[in-house]
Design a protein around this motif. Sequence first.
Motif, short mmCIF file in Angstrom:
data_model
loop_
_atom_site.label_atom_id
_atom_site.label_comp_id
_atom_site.label_asym_id
_atom_site.label_seq_id
_atom_site.Cartn_x
_atom_site.Cartn_y
_atom_site.Cartn_z
N THR A 58 0.80 -1.22 0.00
CA THR A 58 0.00 0.00 0.00
C THR A 58 0.84 1.27 0.00
O THR A 58 0.59 2.19 -0.79
CB THR A 58 -0.94 0.01 1.22
OG1 THR A 58 -1.75 -1.17 1.18
CG2 THR A 58 -1.84 1.23 1.17
N GLY A 59 1.83 1.35 0.88
CA GLY A 59 2.64 2.56 0.97
C GLY A 59 3.41 2.84 -0.31
O GLY A 59 3.47 3.98 -0.78
N LEU A 60 3.98 1.80 -0.89
CA LEU A 60 4.72 1.95 -2.14
C LEU A 60 3.78 2.31 -3.27
O LEU A 60 4.11 3.15 -4.13
CB LEU A 60 5.48 0.67 -2.46
CG LEU A 60 6.24 0.66 -3.79
CD1 LEU A 60 7.28 1.76 -3.85
CD2 LEU A 60 6.90 -0.71 -4.01
N ARG A 61 2.59 1.70 -3.29
CA ARG A 61 1.62 1.99 -4.35
C ARG A 61 1.27 3.47 -4.37
O ARG A 61 1.21 4.10 -5.44
CB ARG A 61 0.36 1.16 -4.11
CG ARG A 61 -0.78 1.38 -5.09
CD ARG A 61 -0.52 0.70 -6.41
NE ARG A 61 0.17 1.53 -7.36
CZ ARG A 61 0.95 1.07 -8.33
NH1 ARG A 61 1.15 -0.22 -8.48
NH2 ARG A 61 1.54 1.89 -9.16
N ALA A 62 1.05 4.04 -3.19
CA ALA A 62 0.71 5.47 -3.11
C ALA A 62 1.86 6.33 -3.64
O ALA A 62 1.65 7.32 -4.33
CB ALA A 62 0.37 5.85 -1.68
N THR A 63 3.09 5.93 -3.32
CA THR A 63 4.27 6.67 -3.78
C THR A 63 4.42 6.58 -5.29
O THR A 63 4.69 7.59 -5.96
CB THR A 63 5.53 6.14 -3.09
OG1 THR A 63 5.42 6.35 -1.68
CG2 THR A 63 6.78 6.85 -3.60
N LEU A 64 4.23 5.41 -5.84
CA LEU A 64 4.32 5.24 -7.29
C LEU A 64 3.25 6.07 -8.00
O LEU A 64 3.51 6.68 -9.05
CB LEU A 64 4.17 3.76 -7.66
CG LEU A 64 5.28 2.82 -7.17
CD1 LEU A 64 4.92 1.37 -7.46
CD2 LEU A 64 6.62 3.17 -7.80
N ASP A 65 2.05 6.11 -7.43
CA ASP A 65 0.96 6.90 -8.03
C ASP A 65 1.29 8.39 -7.97
O ASP A 65 0.96 9.14 -8.90
CB ASP A 65 -0.35 6.62 -7.30
CG ASP A 65 -0.90 5.22 -7.59
OD1 ASP A 65 -0.45 4.60 -8.57
OD2 ASP A 65 -1.77 4.76 -6.83
N THR A 66 1.92 8.82 -6.89
CA THR A 66 2.31 10.22 -6.76
C THR A 66 3.30 10.61 -7.85
O THR A 66 3.17 11.67 -8.48
CB THR A 66 2.92 10.49 -5.38
OG1 THR A 66 1.92 10.28 -4.37
CG2 THR A 66 3.46 11.91 -5.27
N VAL A 67 4.29 9.76 -8.08
CA VAL A 67 5.29 10.04 -9.12
C VAL A 67 4.65 10.03 -10.50
O VAL A 67 4.87 10.94 -11.31
CB VAL A 67 6.44 9.02 -9.05
CG1 VAL A 67 7.37 9.17 -10.24
CG2 VAL A 67 7.23 9.19 -7.75
N ALA A 68 3.81 9.04 -10.76
CA ALA A 68 3.18 8.94 -12.07
C ALA A 68 2.23 10.11 -12.34
O ALA A 68 2.04 10.51 -13.49
CB ALA A 68 2.42 7.62 -12.18
N GLY A 69 1.65 10.68 -11.29
CA GLY A 69 0.70 11.77 -11.46
C GLY A 69 1.31 13.15 -11.46
O GLY A 69 0.59 14.15 -11.61
N ALA A 70 2.63 13.23 -11.34
CA ALA A 70 3.29 14.54 -11.29
C ALA A 70 3.38 15.16 -12.68
O ALA A 70 3.26 14.48 -13.70
CB ALA A 70 4.69 14.40 -10.70
N ASP A 71 3.58 16.46 -12.70
CA ASP A 71 3.80 17.17 -13.96
C ASP A 71 5.26 17.10 -14.40
O ASP A 71 5.57 17.25 -15.59
CB ASP A 71 3.40 18.64 -13.82
CG ASP A 71 1.91 18.79 -13.52
OD1 ASP A 71 1.09 18.27 -14.30
OD2 ASP A 71 1.57 19.41 -12.50
N GLY A 72 6.15 16.91 -13.44
CA GLY A 72 7.57 16.82 -13.75
C GLY A 72 8.28 16.04 -12.67
O GLY A 72 7.78 15.88 -11.55
N LEU A 73 9.46 15.53 -13.01
CA LEU A 73 10.22 14.67 -12.10
C LEU A 73 11.67 15.12 -12.01
O LEU A 73 12.30 15.39 -13.03
CB LEU A 73 10.17 13.22 -12.60
CG LEU A 73 11.09 12.20 -11.91
CD1 LEU A 73 10.66 11.97 -10.46
CD2 LEU A 73 11.09 10.88 -12.69
N ILE A 74 12.18 15.20 -10.79
CA ILE A 74 13.61 15.37 -10.55
C ILE A 74 14.12 14.06 -9.98
O ILE A 74 13.62 13.60 -8.94
CB ILE A 74 13.88 16.53 -9.56
CG1 ILE A 74 13.39 17.85 -10.17
CG2 ILE A 74 15.36 16.61 -9.22
CD1 ILE A 74 13.45 19.03 -9.21
N ALA A 75 15.05 13.42 -10.65
CA ALA A 75 15.53 12.10 -10.25
C ALA A 75 17.04 12.14 -10.03
O ALA A 75 17.79 12.49 -10.94
CB ALA A 75 15.19 11.05 -11.32
N VAL A 76 17.47 11.76 -8.82
CA VAL A 76 18.89 11.85 -8.46
C VAL A 76 19.34 10.54 -7.84
O VAL A 76 18.68 9.99 -6.95
CB VAL A 76 19.14 13.01 -7.47
CG1 VAL A 76 20.64 13.20 -7.25
CG2 VAL A 76 18.51 14.30 -7.98
#
Length: 201
Positions: free
Chosen positions: A64-82
């Motif tokens: 559940t916790g990971l699913r919510a995080t993945l959905d947050t990333v997928a629903g963003a307008d942009g991503l900063i990945a480091v």
Amino acid sequence: MTRIAVVSAGLSQPSSTRLLADRLTAATAAALSASGADATVDVVEVREHARDLADNLLTGFAPTGLRATLDTVAGADGLIAVTPIFNASYSGLFKTFFDVLEPDALAGMPVLLGATGGSARHSLALEHALRPMFSYLHAVVAPTAVYAASEDWASAATEGLSARIDRAAAEFTAALTNTPRARGTDPYDDPVPFAQLLGTH
């Protein structure tokens, strides 16, 4: 309101990876503000999801916790990945996070890439490892990626790192504001009635 997801794959706490992620985020927020846009930021520390990521790989289902995080990333307008650089490439934990995202979750999403390492000789990992991976995921990767070696945090080199961060943030902001993310349609938004699937009325 522009939604930005920040994925930091540092293993230690605190970490130079998170520090670079924060610097890139602050520069992007400043650039967006200068263009008249506001931003909300969701930060993902991948290390906090390490066990859930392993479970996801083994079972095919995200807790559940990971699913919510993945959905947050997928629903963003942009991503900063480091990510930290290990053995001339991204960390395994960083790669695993993007391996469990749904296909096309990053399609059309502007992405700003960053990496950290002990030596400047690893900087090309951004171009031969990270950029191809995000291109494969159909993301729109900003032209400038930022690598920070250990010596870049020294006071004498900080100006050079700051200039790279500002340039990358400006390019990323241009992608966010000039070409908003084109989102695909969700096939589950308009499902076919079950009776129709069975050929009955």
